[in-house]
Motif scaffolding. Structure first.
Motif, PDB file in Angstrom:
ATOM      1  N   VAL A  75       0.818  -1.231  -0.058  1.00  0.00           N
ATOM      2  CA  VAL A  75       0.030   0.114   0.182  1.00  0.00           C
ATOM      3  C   VAL A  75       0.748   1.060  -0.170  1.00  0.00           C
ATOM      4  N   THR A  76       0.878   2.226  -0.951  1.00  0.00           N
ATOM      5  CA  THR A  76       1.463   3.310  -1.156  1.00  0.00           C
ATOM      6  C   THR A  76       0.798   4.541  -0.692  1.00  0.00           C
ATOM      7  N   ILE A  77      -0.590   4.738  -0.608  1.00  0.00           N
ATOM      8  CA  ILE A  77      -1.344   5.861  -0.302  1.00  0.00           C
ATOM      9  C   ILE A  77      -2.409   5.243   0.252  1.00  0.00           C
ATOM     10  N   ARG A  78      -2.888   5.585   1.397  1.00  0.00           N
ATOM     11  CA  ARG A  78      -4.038   5.477   2.151  1.00  0.00           C
ATOM     12  C   ARG A  78      -4.793   6.666   2.825  1.00  0.00           C
ATOM     13  N   LYS A  79      -6.136   6.649   2.484  1.00  0.00           N
ATOM     14  CA  LYS A  79      -6.792   8.002   2.803  1.00  0.00           C
ATOM     15  C   LYS A  79      -8.008   7.446   3.660  1.00  0.00           C
ATOM     16  N   TRP A  80      -8.388   8.348   4.839  1.00  0.00           N
ATOM     17  CA  TRP A  80      -9.643   7.927   5.417  1.00  0.00           C
ATOM     18  C   TRP A  80     -10.253   9.349   5.645  1.00  0.00           C
ATOM     19  N   VAL A  81     -11.734   9.607   5.340  1.00  0.00           N
ATOM     20  CA  VAL A  81     -12.412  10.562   5.407  1.00  0.00           C
ATOM     21  C   VAL A  81     -13.684  10.482   6.490  1.00  0.00           C
ATOM     22  N   CYS A  82     -14.047  11.504   6.775  1.00  0.00           N
ATOM     23  CA  CYS A  82     -15.439  11.811   7.591  1.00  0.00           C
ATOM     24  C   CYS A  82     -16.530  10.905   6.839  1.00  0.00           C
ATOM     25  N   SER A  83     -17.219  10.328   7.508  1.00  0.00           N
ATOM     26  CA  SER A  83     -18.393   9.426   6.894  1.00  0.00           C
ATOM     27  C   SER A  83     -19.384  10.523   6.168  1.00  0.00           C
ATOM     28  N   ALA A  84     -19.420  11.878   6.715  1.00  0.00           N
ATOM     29  CA  ALA A  84     -20.116  12.768   6.132  1.00  0.00           C
ATOM     30  C   ALA A  84     -19.715  13.584   4.654  1.00  0.00           C
ATOM     31  N   GLU A  85     -18.650  12.873   4.611  1.00  0.00           N
ATOM     32  CA  GLU A  85     -17.695  13.519   3.295  1.00  0.00           C
ATOM     33  C   GLU A  85     -18.755  13.067   1.904  1.00  0.00           C
ATOM     34  N   GLY A  86     -18.736  14.092   0.872  1.00  0.00           N
ATOM     35  CA  GLY A  86     -19.339  13.540  -0.266  1.00  0.00           C
ATOM     36  C   GLY A  86     -20.968  13.822  -0.128  1.00  0.00           C
ATOM     37  N   GLU A  87     -21.754  13.077  -1.041  1.00  0.00           N
ATOM     38  CA  GLU A  87     -23.362  13.272  -1.111  1.00  0.00           C
ATOM     39  C   GLU A  87     -23.785  12.063  -1.534  1.00  0.00           C
ATOM     40  N   ARG A  88     -24.984  11.863  -1.184  1.00  0.00           N
ATOM     41  CA  ARG A  88     -25.692  10.480  -1.891  1.00  0.00           C
ATOM     42  C   ARG A  88     -26.135  10.724  -3.193  1.00  0.00           C
ATOM     43  N   ARG A  89     -25.869   9.704  -4.067  1.00  0.00           N
ATOM     44  CA  ARG A  89     -26.322   9.675  -5.348  1.00  0.00           C
ATOM     45  C   ARG A  89     -27.668  10.064  -5.358  1.00  0.00           C
ATOM     46  N   GLU A  90     -28.055  10.689  -6.788  1.00  0.00           N
ATOM     47  CA  GLU A  90     -29.605  10.984  -7.076  1.00  0.00           C
ATOM     48  C   GLU A  90     -30.508   9.712  -6.995  1.00  0.00           C
ATOM     49  N   LYS A  91     -29.874   8.453  -7.460  1.00  0.00           N
ATOM     50  CA  LYS A  91     -30.816   7.617  -7.763  1.00  0.00           C
ATOM     51  C   LYS A  91     -31.281   6.948  -6.619  1.00  0.00           C
ATOM     52  N   HIS A  92     -30.438   7.081  -5.522  1.00  0.00           N
ATOM     53  CA  HIS A  92     -30.916   6.642  -4.208  1.00  0.00           C
ATOM     54  C   HIS A  92     -31.835   7.735  -3.498  1.00  0.00           C
ATOM     55  N   THR A  93     -32.040   8.764  -4.172  1.00  0.00           N
ATOM     56  CA  THR A  93     -32.956   9.884  -3.321  1.00  0.00           C
ATOM     57  C   THR A  93     -34.275   9.738  -3.899  1.00  0.00           C
ATOM     58  N   ASP A  94     -34.421   9.378  -5.137  1.00  0.00           N
ATOM     59  CA  ASP A  94     -35.571   9.284  -6.052  1.00  0.00           C
ATOM     60  C   ASP A  94     -36.555   8.412  -5.245  1.00  0.00           C
ATOM     61  N   ILE A  95     -37.933   8.813  -4.927  1.00  0.00           N
ATOM     62  CA  ILE A  95     -38.689   8.234  -4.136  1.00  0.00           C
ATOM     63  C   ILE A  95     -40.135   7.661  -5.132  1.00  0.00           C
ATOM     64  N   ASN A  96     -39.884   8.117  -6.289  1.00  0.00           N
ATOM     65  CA  ASN A  96     -41.176   8.024  -7.186  1.00  0.00           C
ATOM     66  C   ASN A  96     -41.373   6.692  -7.219  1.00  0.00           C
TER      67      ASN A  96
END
Length: 780
Positions: A75-96
């Motif tokens: 392993v040459t590069i490893r990154k950890w982020v906060c779980s609130a990083e980014g945003e949810r994909r639009e297909k998972h928010t479509d409730i139709n």
């Protein structure tokens, strides 16, 4: 050296300490200047640091970018982020087209991260980026134990949960025990859902290659220790497991001693596939239930029952029973006639009585029927009682009454009293065993790899009761209480405690017998006796053949032939003949303490399968550790000493375990020739698929435009069998949905006047979902 370098060195030296916020720089005071440039020997060390930091600060961590060297794999590069990083994909928010409401949003472009890079020159990982800013509020300290990345079920917790499940302790109760031991929910380290998920994952690991292969592998492992263990299975045309039978060497030994009467019955709802479970049981010398074998069947046809009975006979080395007792299933009866021709077959009196209530319904008729069934009369006396009942209540044209009359030799006491059934006239031993096992299984939908070991364990529990009875019978002396002290004393040395109590009842009845006549013949004497208290009881004729070596006694009541116990009439003759001991001809060995004297069991003393040795070692160490922990917890000094020693032992034992894993290949190649069985539909189970379809239809009537429900319904239709019920349900669903479509459209239009029709429908669906989202539609 600059202040920045000094702070880095200080942090690097304090990194191994668990309480970094106390010994080094406080976590809430850390900044990029303090962390960037810090070295870690391994990726795991960096990850441990960041997870500890995140838990203390109150945010969740998610693994993000990872790059490896194509040449070395490092392993040459490893990154950890906060779980609130980014945003949810639009297909998972479509409730139709969603049946359920979507989950709440947890991502809000949080910039917090921690990144390391491997430098070959230093041969270590150096922090190249560290950001502490968040775009959301951090959780409170009393809530940090609920963060997903900081929850984990350790192997020791998993082993404890498995051990408690084997003891029939529910998972939720095991979790509450762990919470109590650890000092609270915040200290246990995981939630109840995490424990359920870890147990499910462990079960899937055990089922590598499929449930059927894992079950056969378990039986093979037991056969390696128990050389006389027998198992056999059959497959269908798709190589799926169809029927399975197994029994161990102890069952073979028990059958050789107590297999003269065989009781077998099936039960339902014991496994994931709906396979009927068949129990082969009998009665031992303590009048306790003894199990001869288990079987899981694909269906309940004559062919299947014939297969399992032939397999049972093969496993018992061709030794047939002298009598059989079942619940009256027609396919079972035909199979018995094929495999055990001429064997006396008795129907369960409990099932017959229950069927009489169902078919006759009149309590007076049922009472008359039971008198015909239980009265100890002659066949001619039964005919008189039966004719009187039929004529009195006009039952000549009742089909069930005619059918039972044709089967009179299988259930009426007048016809079965001449055969030995070991004091059994119902399958309640099977029913009791079924109830006992269902209480132990915790769930009616367990997999075979869980069911089979649990059945074996239940069998071991029953055998432990037999050991207790043996101990009680062999290590105590009865207090004599009857008038025939010498005969009673001899019986106390012969029979087990439970059978001896029955003997004493017969000896006590001697006092109420009247000997009206004694006829002296050339080779025998005949005693005519009757009861002093019961005028309706017929006179009994007891014949005594006076031989010098082994006198013979025969009674017309046939209690000895039917139950294997000398009756009161026989003891009355022994009294007149001044016998000091019970004649050998009246001693049935299966009821005595020496019933298993000629049988040697080949089962290991601990009865522990090889695959359970690790759990047994864990249980032994847990018991020892609990005693040491109790002693240490009484004082602060003792607690400190034990913690210090345990911290020393942990890395040593972990290294030993890693070496053992490297030396042995745990994952054996699985044999995929045997596939898991399909779910069967037995007469004891409800039509779950139809119930699910009905629920779907009701749900579709309220949501006629929901495409997701339509797809689920089509999938169920494709997987179900074709038949009239299916056509009726589909026709009803189509008509109802068409009618409700117009109603829902007009209703939606009225609900939101001035708005487009489509918006009104969507809002109506959403409102309905919000009103009913508390309902559990898991069956859908």
């Amino acid at each position: 050296m600059s202040n920045k370098d000094a702070s880095k060195d200080e942090l690097q030296h304090e990194m191994p300490h668990s309480n970094l916020q106390n010994n080094g720089i406080r976590y809430d005071k850390l900044s990029a200047e303090n962390i960037i440039g810090v070295e870690f020997v391994t990726v795991e060390a960096a990850e441990t640091f960041y997870y500890d930091y995140a838990k203390e600060m109150g945010f969740d961590v998610r693994k993000d970018d990872m790059r490896t060297s194509t040449r070395t794999g490092r392993v040459t590069i490893r990154k950890w982020v906060c779980s609130a990083e980014g945003e949810r994909r639009e297909k998972h928010t479509d409730i139709n087209n969603k049946v359920r409401m979507p989950k709440k949003l947890t991502r809000c472009h949080c910039p917090c991260l921690f990144k390391i890079r491997y430098f070959k020159k230093n041969n270590s990982y150096i922090v190249v980026d560290f950001r502490t800013d968040h775009s959301h509020d951090l959780v409170q300290p009393h809530e940090s134990h609920l963060l997903r990345s900081h929850r984990s079920v350790l192997d020791s917790d998993l082993a404890l949960a498995k051990s408690m499940r084997r003891a029939s302790i529910k998972t939720c109760h095991a979790y509450e025990y762990m919470v109590d031991v650890s000092g609270g929910y915040a200290n246990v380290g995981f939630t109840l859902k995490d424990l359920y998920n870890r147990l499910d994952a462990s079960q899937r690991e055990d089922m590598i290659g499929g449930d059927a292969n894992a079950t056969i592998g378990y039986l093979k492992g037991k056969a390696a220790e128990d050389k006389k263990l027998f198992y056999k299975y059959s497959t269908d045309e798709n190589k799926r497991l169809a029927n399975l039978f197994w029994r161990d060497s102890t069952s073979l030994a028990d059958y050789s001693c107590f297999g003269d009467v065989l009781v077998f019955d099936n039960t339902y709802k014991t496994n994931h596939y709906g396979k009927p479970l068949v129990l082969f049981v009998g009665s031992n010398n303590h009048l306790l239930t003894v199990v001869f074998g288990f079987a899981l069947l694909v269906d309940e046809t004559e062919e299947t029952y014939t297969w399992v009975l032939k397999t049972f006979l093969e496993s018992m080395e061709g030794r047939k029973p002298h009598a059989i007792l079942t619940d009256g299933d027609e396919a079972m009866r035909k199979a018995i006639e094929v495999v055990f021709p001429g064997c006396p077959h008795r129907l369960c009196s409990w099932h017959v009585s229950r069927n009489s209530l169902k078919n006759l319904r009149n309590p007076k008729i049922v009472a008359e029927f039971r008198r015909c069934m239980f009265d100890e009369t002659s066949p001619s006396g039964f005919e008189q009682q039966w004719s009187a009942m039929v004529d009195k209540y006009g039952l000549q044209n009742r089909s069930w009454v005619k059918m039972m009359y044709d089967k009179q030799h299988k259930w009426a006491e007048a016809f079965v009293s001449g055969y030995f059934f070991a004091r059994m006239r119902s399958t309640q031993r099977c029913e009791g065993m079924n109830r006992y096992m269902k209480d132990k299984l915790l769930s009616s939908r367990v997999r075979l790899i869980e069911l089979v070991p649990q059945l074996d364990k239940s069998n071991i529990c029953l055998r432990n009761k037999v050991v207790k009875e043996d101990f009680r019978s062999n290590n105590s002396t009865h207090v004599l209480s009857t008038g025939l002290r010498k005969l009673e004393k001899h019986a106390s040395t012969l029979y087990t405690d439970n059978v001896f109590q029955l003997i004493c009842v017969e000896i006590d009845r001697v006092g109420e017998l009247i000997t009206s006549d004694i006829m002296h013949l050339n080779s025998c004497r005949v005693y005519i006796t009757s009861s002093y208290n019961n005028d309706e009881e017929n006179e009994c004729t007891t014949t005594y053949y006076h031989r010098s070596s082994d006198p013979q006694l025969v009674c017309s009541c046939q209690l000895f032939e039917h139950e294997g116990i000398p009756c009161s009439h026989l003891f009355n003759v022994m009294k007149h003949e001044r016998m000091r001991e019970i004649p050998r001809s009246l001693i049935l060995k299966r009821w005595t303490k020496e019933a298993k004297s000629e049988v040697q069991s080949t089962v290991p003393k601990d009865n522990t399968p090889s695959e359970s040795l690790r759990s047994a070692r864990h249980g032994d160490l847990t018991y020892l550790g609990s005693k040491i922990s109790y002693l240490a917890s009484q004082t602060e000094e003792g607690t400190a000493i034990l913690k210090k020693e345990l911290n020393k032992l942990e890395p040593i034992l972990a290294e030993v375990l890693n070496q053992q894993k490297d030396m042995s290949d745990i994952s054996d190649p699985c044999n995929n020739l045997l596939r898991d069985p399909v779910k069967v539909r037995s007469k004891g189970r409800q039509l779950d698929s139809v119930n699910r379809r009905v629920q779907l239809i009701l749900w579709m009537l309220k949501h006629p435009n929901n495409q997701a429900l339509v797809k689920v319904m089509e999938a169920l239709d494709a997987g179900c069998e074709k038949g009239g019920a299916k056509k009726k349900i589909k026709t009803k669903a189509t008509n109802s949905s068409n009618q409700n479509h117009d109603k829902s459209s007009s209703k939606a239009t009225k609900a939101i006047p001035g708005k487009p029709l489509v918006q009104a429908k969507e809002r109506g669906n959403l409102n309905h979902q919000s009103r009913h989202r508390h309902k559990n539609w898991s069956s859908v």
